[in-house]
Motif scaffolding. Structure first.
Motif, PDB file in Angstrom:
ATOM      1  N   GLY A   1     -11.678 -14.396  17.340  1.00 40.48           N
ATOM      2  CA  GLY A   1     -11.679 -14.634  15.773  1.00 40.48           C
ATOM      3  C   GLY A   1     -11.074 -15.929  15.568  1.00 40.48           C
ATOM      4  N   ARG A   2     -10.151 -16.480  16.347  1.00 40.56           N
ATOM      5  CA  ARG A   2      -9.260 -17.574  16.024  1.00 40.56           C
ATOM      6  C   ARG A   2      -9.783 -18.840  16.255  1.00 40.56           C
ATOM      7  NH1 ARG A   2      -4.924 -15.048  18.874  1.00 40.56           N
ATOM      8  NH2 ARG A   2      -4.583 -13.175  17.257  1.00 40.56           N
ATOM      9  N   HIS A   3     -10.954 -18.668  17.004  1.00 39.51           N
ATOM     10  CA  HIS A   3     -11.885 -19.936  17.563  1.00 39.51           C
ATOM     11  C   HIS A   3     -11.967 -20.891  16.398  1.00 39.51           C
ATOM     12  CE1 HIS A   3     -14.471 -21.633  20.551  1.00 39.51           C
ATOM     13  NE2 HIS A   3     -15.182 -22.103  19.397  1.00 39.51           N
ATOM     14  N   ASN A   4     -12.345 -20.446  15.253  1.00 39.47           N
ATOM     15  CA  ASN A   4     -12.574 -21.451  14.183  1.00 39.47           C
ATOM     16  C   ASN A   4     -11.746 -21.432  12.998  1.00 39.47           C
ATOM     17  OD1 ASN A   4     -14.707 -22.723  15.570  1.00 39.47           O
ATOM     18  ND2 ASN A   4     -16.389 -21.389  14.597  1.00 39.47           N
ATOM     19  N   LEU A   5     -10.419 -20.899  13.434  1.00 38.09           N
ATOM     20  CA  LEU A   5      -9.351 -21.163  12.343  1.00 38.09           C
ATOM     21  C   LEU A   5      -9.322 -22.542  12.079  1.00 38.09           C
ATOM     22  CD1 LEU A   5      -7.779 -18.657  11.437  1.00 38.09           C
ATOM     23  CD2 LEU A   5      -6.007 -19.280  13.002  1.00 38.09           C
ATOM     24  N   GLY A   6      -9.444 -22.724  10.693  1.00 33.66           N
ATOM     25  CA  GLY A   6      -9.106 -24.178  10.301  1.00 33.66           C
ATOM     26  C   GLY A   6     -10.525 -24.936   9.923  1.00 33.66           C
ATOM     27  N   ILE A   7     -11.546 -24.287  10.244  1.00 37.38           N
ATOM     28  CA  ILE A   7     -12.930 -24.751  10.206  1.00 37.38           C
ATOM     29  C   ILE A   7     -13.909 -23.784   9.549  1.00 37.38           C
ATOM     30  CG2 ILE A   7     -12.904 -26.999  11.534  1.00 37.38           C
ATOM     31  CD1 ILE A   7     -14.541 -25.753  13.663  1.00 37.38           C
ATOM     32  N   ALA A   8     -13.542 -22.785   9.605  1.00 32.61           N
ATOM     33  CA  ALA A   8     -14.186 -21.591   8.885  1.00 32.61           C
ATOM     34  C   ALA A   8     -14.234 -21.623   7.131  1.00 32.61           C
ATOM     35  CB  ALA A   8     -13.989 -20.096   9.661  1.00 32.61           C
ATOM     36  N   TRP A   9     -13.291 -22.402   6.733  1.00 31.47           N
ATOM     37  CA  TRP A   9     -12.936 -22.357   5.224  1.00 31.47           C
ATOM     38  C   TRP A   9     -14.348 -22.667   4.591  1.00 31.47           C
ATOM     39  CZ3 TRP A   9     -13.235 -26.555   2.261  1.00 31.47           C
ATOM     40  CH2 TRP A   9     -13.393 -27.855   2.960  1.00 31.47           C
ATOM     41  N   PRO A  10     -14.819 -22.008   3.674  1.00 29.63           N
ATOM     42  CA  PRO A  10     -13.933 -20.942   2.739  1.00 29.63           C
ATOM     43  C   PRO A  10     -13.725 -19.580   3.211  1.00 29.63           C
ATOM     44  CG  PRO A  10     -16.032 -21.271   1.636  1.00 29.63           C
ATOM     45  CD  PRO A  10     -15.873 -22.141   2.687  1.00 29.63           C
ATOM     46  N   ASN A  11     -14.241 -19.401   4.246  1.00 32.35           N
ATOM     47  CA  ASN A  11     -14.257 -18.012   4.806  1.00 32.35           C
ATOM     48  C   ASN A  11     -13.176 -17.673   5.757  1.00 32.35           C
ATOM     49  OD1 ASN A  11     -16.628 -17.545   2.991  1.00 32.35           O
ATOM     50  ND2 ASN A  11     -17.905 -17.077   4.795  1.00 32.35           N
ATOM     51  N   PRO A  12     -12.872 -16.452   5.742  1.00 34.02           N
ATOM     52  CA  PRO A  12     -11.798 -16.076   6.865  1.00 34.02           C
ATOM     53  C   PRO A  12     -12.404 -15.920   8.328  1.00 34.02           C
ATOM     54  CG  PRO A  12     -12.652 -13.961   5.939  1.00 34.02           C
ATOM     55  CD  PRO A  12     -13.404 -15.345   5.159  1.00 34.02           C
ATOM     56  N   ALA A  13     -11.692 -16.560   9.422  1.00 32.37           N
ATOM     57  CA  ALA A  13     -12.056 -16.663  10.711  1.00 32.37           C
ATOM     58  C   ALA A  13     -11.967 -15.388  11.267  1.00 32.37           C
ATOM     59  CB  ALA A  13     -11.231 -17.670  11.322  1.00 32.37           C
ATOM     60  N   VAL A  14     -13.033 -14.680  11.426  1.00 29.99           N
ATOM     61  CA  VAL A  14     -13.172 -13.212  11.904  1.00 29.99           C
ATOM     62  C   VAL A  14     -13.686 -13.358  13.316  1.00 29.99           C
ATOM     63  CG1 VAL A  14     -14.395 -11.068  11.392  1.00 29.99           C
ATOM     64  CG2 VAL A  14     -13.457 -12.437   9.377  1.00 29.99           C
ATOM     65  N   GLY A  15     -13.306 -12.202  13.870  1.00 34.21           N
ATOM     66  CA  GLY A  15     -13.976 -12.236  15.323  1.00 34.21           C
ATOM     67  C   GLY A  15     -14.413 -10.821  15.423  1.00 34.21           C
ATOM     68  N   ALA A  16     -15.587 -10.254  16.231  1.00 30.61           N
ATOM     69  CA  ALA A  16     -16.077  -9.331  16.406  1.00 30.61           C
ATOM     70  C   ALA A  16     -16.684  -8.999  18.037  1.00 30.61           C
ATOM     71  CB  ALA A  16     -17.386  -9.107  15.321  1.00 30.61           C
ATOM     72  N   LEU A  17     -16.852  -7.855  18.240  1.00 30.41           N
ATOM     73  CA  LEU A  17     -17.028  -7.417  19.845  1.00 30.41           C
ATOM     74  C   LEU A  17     -18.060  -6.042  19.533  1.00 30.41           C
ATOM     75  CD1 LEU A  17     -13.811  -7.125  21.837  1.00 30.41           C
ATOM     76  CD2 LEU A  17     -15.386  -9.037  21.743  1.00 30.41           C
ATOM     77  N   VAL A  18     -18.921  -6.084  20.376  1.00 26.77           N
ATOM     78  CA  VAL A  18     -19.497  -4.723  20.211  1.00 26.77           C
ATOM     79  C   VAL A  18     -19.390  -4.458  21.763  1.00 26.77           C
ATOM     80  CG1 VAL A  18     -22.080  -3.637  20.259  1.00 26.77           C
ATOM     81  CG2 VAL A  18     -21.396  -5.624  18.793  1.00 26.77           C
ATOM     82  N   VAL A  19     -18.956  -3.098  21.826  1.00 30.24           N
ATOM     83  CA  VAL A  19     -18.400  -2.452  23.026  1.00 30.24           C
ATOM     84  C   VAL A  19     -19.004  -1.274  23.333  1.00 30.24           C
ATOM     85  CG1 VAL A  19     -16.294  -1.675  24.087  1.00 30.24           C
ATOM     86  CG2 VAL A  19     -16.370  -3.656  22.736  1.00 30.24           C
TER      87      VAL A  19
END
Ligand SMILES: NC(=O)c1ccc[n+]([C@@H]2O[C@H](COP(=O)([O-])OP(=O)(O)OC[C@H]3O[C@@H](n4cnc5c(N)ncnc54)[C@H](OP(=O)(O)O)[C@@H]3O)[C@@H](O)[C@H]2O)c1
Length: 379
Positions: free
Chosen positions: A27-45
């Motif tokens: 989720g941290r991958h796009n911290l700083g460029i995902a704005w205005p949205n939160p930089a979220v991470g998701a996994l399907v397991v």
């Protein structure tokens, strides 16, 4: 062939924590460029007999969409049916610029959703979980919550307080000074600490500075780590009288990252027109009660423009002002190994030091080369 579906197994709290750790990392991958949205991470397991298998992963794209959940679900495809979705923030349940993630989750057939924290955005605020549960999906909230609150601090601060999360960076000499006599610049920290500052910039939506620093140092505030120039933050300058030189490094680097200037109500219009001509945005705010431009109003304007994570890289005046106004959520204080002497300028004014001790608490200490980095967070 699919393994046993998640809902037929007992949830394993330690495994949930570990998989949420992975979701937080991606989720941290796009911290700083995902704005205005939160930089979220998701996994399907899929939790099979031989252990968990990651079927799909996703993170919020630059600019905020697509969201992480539909990306991870699309990667998993039909295999998502009966699987578990790990997501670092409650899935959205409202129509924004994209359909709600809860629709995609329900359509995918996942049996269980594990989310780190609820989204305090009033358009979501538990409604995402309610909708999922109403569709027969098992929902667990909490694994990885502490880290998720740090990663999503910008989003949370923006929706709760109407301003960005503020990270104050300051480099001081071993005797607490930030610049030479006469506000002349001086190098205080070494290359390792400077690289760390550039990394912090890459994860900030915007950097805020004062015109004092611009006139003294002629900085760019871009991210000049190899390959990360396009991760440079929006640069914002507080400049009451519009003294920003048109040939400054900030103006010259306007193609690398946007430059926004915050001016006073009475600033002359000529420099504003010249800046606008170059594609630089100029906004005006009134003076604050304590002198200088109103900081609360400035931060509100930045939040309205979508900024969630703001890094303050300024001289002692602005750094002290944000501290005294209790607008700092996190501080990164570098200390170099050498003193600058009695005539050099103090990094912080006395009232600001008092405010820092009152509102912030040290949570981490690290070395970067010869320099010490102390991280402080709001108590
Ligand atoms: N060690 C470090 O980490 C570090 C970092 C940056 C700079 N520096 C050093 O700091 C020195 C410059 O210090 P500085 O204190 O003059 O720079 P600054 O804090 O970056 O800029 C201060 C200026 O910003 C403007 N401003 C507008 N609204 C303000 C508000 N609400 N609060 C405070 N300022 C506001 C004011 O100028 P107007 O009235 O014209 O708007 C003010 O004089 C230089 O020696 C530089 O090298 C050190």
């Amino acid at each position: 062939m699919n393994g046993p579906a998640d809902h037929r197994r007992q949830p394993d709290a330690r495994l949930d924590e570990a998989l949420m750790g992975t979701a937080l990392t991606i989720g941290r991958h796009n911290l700083g460029i995902a704005w205005p949205n939160p930089a979220v991470g998701a996994l399907v397991v899929r939790h099979g007999a031989a252990g968990p298998v990651i079927l799909g992963r996703g993170w919020t794209a630059a600019g905020g969409r697509p969201h992480a959940e539909p990306v991870a679900l699309a990667a998993a495809g039909a295999a998502a049916a009966g699987a578990t979705l790990y997501v670092t923030l409650e899935p959205c349940s409202h129509y924004g610029r994209t359909p709600p993630c809860t629709d995609a989750i329900r359509a995918s057939g996942v049996a269980r959703v594990v989310a780190a924290i609820e989204d305090p955005d009033p358009r979501v605020a538990g409604r995402g979980f309610t909708l999922l549960r109403a569709s027969g999906i098992e929902v667990t909230v909490g694994p990885g919550a502490e880290l998720a609150r740090i990663d999503h601090a910008g989003h949370i601060r923006r929706v709760v307080s109407g301003r960005p999360h503020v990270l104050l960076k300051m480099a001081a000499s071993s005797d607490g000074k930030a610049g030479l006599e006469g506000r002349r610049p001086v190098r205080i920290t070494g290359p390792a600490a400077q690289a760390q500052v550039h990394l912090m910039r890459s994860q900030a939506d915007a950097v805020l500075t004062g015109i004092g620093t611009v006139l003294a140092d002629d900085p760019q505030f871009t991210c000049r780590l190899p390959g990360l120039l396009d991760r440079s933050p929006v640069r914002v300058v507080l400049d009451s009288a519009l003294r920003l030189p048109l040939d400054s490094a900030l103006v010259r680097s306007r193609e690398v990252a946007p430059l926004w200037v915050v001016a006073g109500i009475d600033a002359p219009t000529e420099p504003e027109l010249a800046l606008r001509e170059l594609g630089i945005e100029v906004m005006r705010v009134a003076d604050g009660a304590d002198g200088g431009l109103a900081l609360d109003e400035t931060l509100r304007l930045l939040a309205m423009r979508g900024i969630t994570r703001l890094m303050v890289e300024a001289g002692p005046r602005l750094a002290s002002a944000v501290l005294t106004a209790d607008l700092v959520d996190e501080a990164a204080l570098f200390t170099g190994p050498a003193p600058l002497g009695a005539a050099a300028i103090e990094a912080f004014e006395p009232l600001a030091l008092e405010a820092m001790n009152h509102h912030l608490i040290e949570t981490d200490t690290r070395r970067h080369g010869d320099d010490l980095l102390r991280i402080l967070r709001r108590r």
